[in-house]
Write an enzyme that holds these catalytic residues in place. Structure first.
Site, mmCIF file in Angstrom:
data_model
loop_
_atom_site.group_PDB
_atom_site.id
_atom_site.type_symbol
_atom_site.label_atom_id
_atom_site.label_comp_id
_atom_site.label_asym_id
_atom_site.label_seq_id
_atom_site.Cartn_x
_atom_site.Cartn_y
_atom_site.Cartn_z
ATOM 1 N N GLU A 200 0.818 -1.186 0.040
ATOM 2 C CA GLU A 200 0.047 -0.127 -0.216
ATOM 3 C C GLU A 200 0.901 1.296 -0.049
ATOM 4 O O GLU A 200 0.356 2.392 -0.393
ATOM 5 C CB GLU A 200 -0.838 0.107 1.409
ATOM 6 C CG GLU A 200 -2.343 -0.625 0.936
ATOM 7 C CD GLU A 200 -2.194 -2.121 0.710
ATOM 8 O OE1 GLU A 200 -2.446 -2.600 -0.377
ATOM 9 O OE2 GLU A 200 -2.006 -2.782 1.549
ATOM 10 N N ASP A 327 -6.284 -3.659 -5.016
ATOM 11 C CA ASP A 327 -5.961 -4.192 -3.932
ATOM 12 C C ASP A 327 -6.415 -5.575 -3.800
ATOM 13 O O ASP A 327 -6.418 -6.157 -2.712
ATOM 14 C CB ASP A 327 -6.151 -3.262 -2.916
ATOM 15 C CG ASP A 327 -5.411 -3.961 -1.442
ATOM 16 O OD1 ASP A 327 -4.309 -4.579 -1.583
ATOM 17 O OD2 ASP A 327 -5.834 -3.367 -0.379
ATOM 18 N N LYS A 356 -9.227 -12.208 -2.392
ATOM 19 C CA LYS A 356 -9.821 -10.803 -2.486
ATOM 20 C C LYS A 356 -11.043 -10.602 -3.531
ATOM 21 O O LYS A 356 -11.911 -10.335 -3.115
ATOM 22 C CB LYS A 356 -8.947 -9.648 -2.082
ATOM 23 C CG LYS A 356 -8.429 -9.425 -0.766
ATOM 24 C CD LYS A 356 -7.698 -8.030 -0.626
ATOM 25 C CE LYS A 356 -7.078 -7.634 0.589
ATOM 26 N NZ LYS A 356 -6.335 -6.361 0.614
ATOM 27 N N CYS A 632 -4.802 10.037 6.894
ATOM 28 C CA CYS A 632 -5.174 9.651 8.357
ATOM 29 C C CYS A 632 -6.205 8.391 8.242
ATOM 30 O O CYS A 632 -6.386 7.645 9.222
ATOM 31 C CB CYS A 632 -5.906 10.852 8.950
ATOM 32 S SG CYS A 632 -5.125 12.496 8.709
HETATM 33 O O1 LIG Z 1 -0.201 -5.325 0.447
HETATM 34 C C1 LIG Z 1 0.361 -5.467 1.251
HETATM 35 O O2 LIG Z 1 1.488 -5.727 1.335
HETATM 36 C C2 LIG Z 1 -0.557 -6.055 2.382
HETATM 37 C C3 LIG Z 1 -0.123 -6.525 3.633
HETATM 38 C C4 LIG Z 1 -0.726 -6.473 4.758
HETATM 39 C C5 LIG Z 1 -0.383 -7.186 6.102
HETATM 40 O O3 LIG Z 1 1.119 -7.312 5.979
HETATM 41 O O4 LIG Z 1 -0.919 -7.055 6.988
HETATM 42 C C6 LIG Z 1 -2.154 -6.454 4.339
HETATM 43 C C7 LIG Z 1 -2.726 -6.198 3.009
HETATM 44 N N1 LIG Z 1 -1.619 -5.811 2.233
HETATM 45 C C8 LIG Z 1 -4.162 -5.863 2.790
HETATM 46 O O5 LIG Z 1 -4.304 -5.444 1.618
HETATM 47 C C9 LIG Z 1 -5.080 -6.288 3.814
HETATM 48 O O6 LIG Z 1 -6.259 -6.346 3.442
HETATM 49 C C10 LIG Z 1 -4.635 -6.676 5.157
HETATM 50 C C11 LIG Z 1 -5.354 -6.982 6.254
HETATM 51 C C12 LIG Z 1 -4.272 -7.149 7.001
HETATM 52 C C13 LIG Z 1 -4.778 -7.386 8.515
HETATM 53 O O7 LIG Z 1 -4.048 -7.985 9.277
HETATM 54 O O8 LIG Z 1 -6.076 -7.358 9.029
HETATM 55 N N2 LIG Z 1 -3.263 -7.071 6.917
HETATM 56 C C14 LIG Z 1 -3.458 -6.964 5.525
HETATM 57 CA CA LIG Z 2 -2.634 -4.938 0.341
#
Ligand SMILES: O=C(O)c1cc(C(=O)O)c2c(n1)C(=O)C(=O)c1cc(C(=O)O)[nH]c1-2
Ligand SMILES: [Ca+2]
Length: 708
Positions: A200, A327, A356, A632
């Site tokens: 992200e 995403d 997803k 934010c």
């Molecule tokens: O694109 C990324 O590198 C990345 C990492 C992570 C993460 O490491 O927790 C999440 C996501 N994306 C993501 O898209 C996501 O919806 C997400 C939910 C969570 C969580 O732990 O609740 N991590 C992540």
């Molecule tokens: Ca992600």
């Protein structure tokens, strides 16, 4: 911070290893690849997904449809953090190893919950700002006397399983970039496998293998080409030269921002084909127009990839979302199974995933061929899959500056919450959800212009002041479902609807049960064949993690870690009717006839008033909304509504004071809490506009409550 334990107190070392030689690293917690294969998910829970196949299906039957009503709390243990907890307990020789937020590791007596040791990697909490979705951790791997943990700041560490002392530590990422590690390592034949997160914000993803003995890197597989399309001198070079490089143009923000493709969750060992099958994440930035204007498929974003377990050499891949724009990670649970799909019902070894993007995929694990795919919930970004499994994109799904509402949104039709598979019933259990989102191209996008770097405009479609009707509509659209999915017919066998999205991971057992925690903290056991709820228990906290089960001295235990946090609690605070204060994480373990209870969390009431007087004209509030949404909202919640993990800015006294606000936002006085300076991204005027926006949201909320 290790507690002192004499060896007599160490529970149940396995019979072949006497306590006398437990000081030798290789004899305590003597997990090997063969032991994981032989044990599967039975008396122990040796690896993240229960077995290497990651079916999360235990052969234990003491807790079953007839007895489950007797399930009660055996013990609880308080973790040392109050952020999200996503850890699946690992249980070896009677010892449980779990993690909490900030990558702390705990070793407990699995029968009693008695603490054996705690390891704190002492993370600089300023790195919290790099975590897209809370400073969570999904668990450890245990192998030959060592416990392996991925640390949120990018370290991979090996601890002595008996003492919790650190044996080695390696930095697996460029720490000048916004990499994080939240996922559980896996260990196969002396190699620890670990990926990372950060797509992200802007990083380049990869999976690496390290030597369990010393942390030396053995191989690395990049999921996105080298920015100059030059060799990295890594094992992925050959596949990029052959087919990966051509799927990317030569320009675009991927060149500077890494392109994404992080391997942040699913990594599975396929012992039959001696390969690692792993899930690859979204593109960085999300918006392909910015990432790669040439408009290619962008391998290996949103793909399932298989590599040789020993060398990391490419075997095959299947891309779920070519040219990702939303995403739509394919990092979600990958489950390996034999399905009777061959001639005359001959077994075919398959990899299954519900990423997803909302489609359930059955892929031939031997060669990566697409077998079948079907949507498991409402999908509006694509109208279906073609015969090769490629999505047929709906018109307008590749959003421009005009906002378009799509299902799934970036939180996915299924996120990291582990799914399970019952091989007797041949059913997969998917923690599915509906969280629609507005996508629009960000007209102000440029590299480095925001901490999050997606190229999508989070303020699109958001009114500068939220009306009760807006909020009600936003909440009503959020849904959750536990779906028993038949992968052979690609259709649901049964499903249970939940009141909200973001429900927990699943455990399946040969006792004919399926366990799942709900967002509201209630832990439920369902009849695996029918979906009938047979038992439930209020955990008084977030119940997102994957549960585990194990047996010690003929007693079966069911265990789940709890805590308030993770992506949804941060980025979807509006989903909660009431502000909930953060709670201390816990391990909660059940057994038949258990008589303990979970202490009621004594949560302080949040005072939902602001003394600050609203200010700012419409233009200023709009400006505030735009900058709030960019900088934010992903942690403090859209519409400035917090779920209580982080302070609700509307009621914070800091918000009421311009000087205090500026010192936090631009001077970083709370950096040690993870709230670093945003001076790089926000001018003093923009900072003040955000404050005006937050106060207007606070005033609107107070007015609404005064009316009712
Ligand atoms: O694109 C990324 O590198 C990345 C990492 C992570 C993460 O490491 O927790 C999440 C996501 N994306 C993501 O898209 C996501 O919806 C997400 C939910 C969570 C969580 O732990 O609740 N991590 C992540
Ligand atoms: Ca992600």
């Amino acid at each position: 911070a290790c507690s002192e334990q004499s060896s007599e107190q160490s529970p149940d070392p396995s019979p072949q290893n006497s306590a006398a030689d437990a000081s030798e690293v290789s004899t305590f917690a003597a997990v090997t690849t063969q032991r994981i294969i032989d044990t599967g998910a039975s008396d122990e829970w040796l690896t993240y997904g229960g077995s290497y196949d990651e079916q999360r299906h235990s052969t234990l039957t003491a807790v079953n449809r007839d007895t489950v009503a007797e399930l009660g709390v055996a013990w609880t243990y308080d973790l040392q953090t109050n952020r999200g907890v996503e850890s699946t307990p690992i249980v070896v020789d009677g010892v449980m190893y779990v993690t909490s937020a900030w990558s702390l590791v705990y070793a407990l007596d699995a029968a009693t919950g008695e603490e054996l040791w705690v390891y704190n990697p002492e993370v600089d909490k300023a790195v919290g700002v790099n975590a897209c979705c809370d400073v969570v951790n999904r668990g450890v791997a245990v192998f030959e006397g060592q416990v392996f943990v991925g640390v949120i700041d990018g370290r991979l560490e090996a601890l002595d399983a008996k003492t919790g002392e650190r044996n080695w530590s390696v930095v697996t990422v460029d720490q000048s970039k916004p990499y994080t590690i939240t996922g559980a390592p896996r260990v196969v034949n002396g190699k620890v496998l670990i990926g990372n997160g950060g797509a992200e914000l802007g990083v380049r993803g990869y999976l690496s293998a390290y030597d369990v003995n010393n942390g030396d890197k053995i191989w690395r597989f990049y999921t996105v080409p080298n920015p100059n399309k030059e060799p990295d001198n890594e094992i992925s070079d050959e596949v990029f030269a052959k087919l990966g490089n051509d799927s990317w143009g030569d320009d675009g923000h991927w060149v500077t921002d890494g392109g994404g493709g992080t391997v942040w969750d699913s990594i599975v060992y396929d012992e039959v084909n001696d390969q690692i099958v792993f899930g690859v994440g979204n593109g960085s930035p999300w918006n392909r127009n910015f990432r790669d204007p040439a408009g290619g498929d962008n391998l290996f974003l949103s793909s399932i990839v298989a590599v040789d377990a020993n060398t990391g050499r490419y075997r095959w891949h299947f891309q779920t979302t070519p040219g990702d724009n939303w995403d739509y990670t394919a990092t979600q649970s990958i489950i390996l199974a034999d399905l009777p799909l061959g001639d005359e019902g001959a077994p075919v070894r398959v990899a299954m995933q519900a990423p997803k993007n909302g489609f359930f995929y059955v892929i031939n694990a031997t060669n990566g061929e697409f077998i079948s795919g079907e949507s498991f919930g409402p999908v509006s970004w694509a109208t279906g899959l073609d015969k090769n499994g490629r999505p047929i994109e709906a018109e307008g799904a590749r959003y421009g500056t005009n906002p378009v509402t799509l299902l799934p949104g970036p939180a996915g039709a299924h996120n990291w919450h582990p799914m399970a598979y019952n091989p007797e019933l041949e059913l997969t259990y998917i923690p599915a959800q509906e969280i629609p989102a507005v996508y629009a191209e960000d007209p102000r996008f440029s590299t480095g212009s925001t901490a999050w770097n997606t190229g999508a405009d989070f303020s699109a479609g958001v009114p500068p002041v939220l009306s009760p009707a807006d909020l009600k509509a936003a909440r009503a659209a959020l849904k959750g479902r536990l779906i028993a999915w038949d992968p052979k017919t690609q259709s649901p066998r049964w499903s249970v609807e939940h009141a909200n999205a973001w429900n927990g991971g699943v455990l399946s057992t040969a006792g004919g049960l399926v366990f799942q925690g709900r967002l509201d903290g209630v832990f439920v056991a369902y009849d695996a064949a029918t979906g009938e709820a047979l038992w439930s228990y209020d955990l008084h906290s977030g119940a997102n993690a994957g549960p585990a089960t194990y047996s010690i001295d003929d007693t079966q235990y069911v265990s789940i870690t709890t805590g308030w946090g993770s992506l949804y609690a941060l980025a979807a605070g509006y989903a909660y009717d009431e502000t909930i204060s953060s709670t201390v994480g816990k391990v909660v373990t059940f057994k038949l006839g258990g008589t303990q209870s979970i202490a009621e969390p004594d949560l302080p009431e949040v005072d939902r008033t602001t003394l600050a007087v609203a200010f700012g004209n419409e233009q200023m509030l709009n400006e505030g909304l735009v900058h709030y949404a960019r900088n934010c909202s992903v942690c403090h919640g859209p519409f400035a509504e917090s779920s209580g993990v982080l302070p609700d800015l509307r009621w914070s006294p800091i918000t009421a004071n311009a000087e205090a606000w500026n010192s936090v936002v631009r001077e970083g006085v709370l950096a040690q809490n993870g709230m670093v300076s945003f001076a790089e991204y926000l001018t003093a005027e923009e900072t003040e506009a955000i404050r005006a926006y937050v106060i207007s949201q606070a005033r609107a909320d107070m007015a609404l409550r005064a009316e009712n």
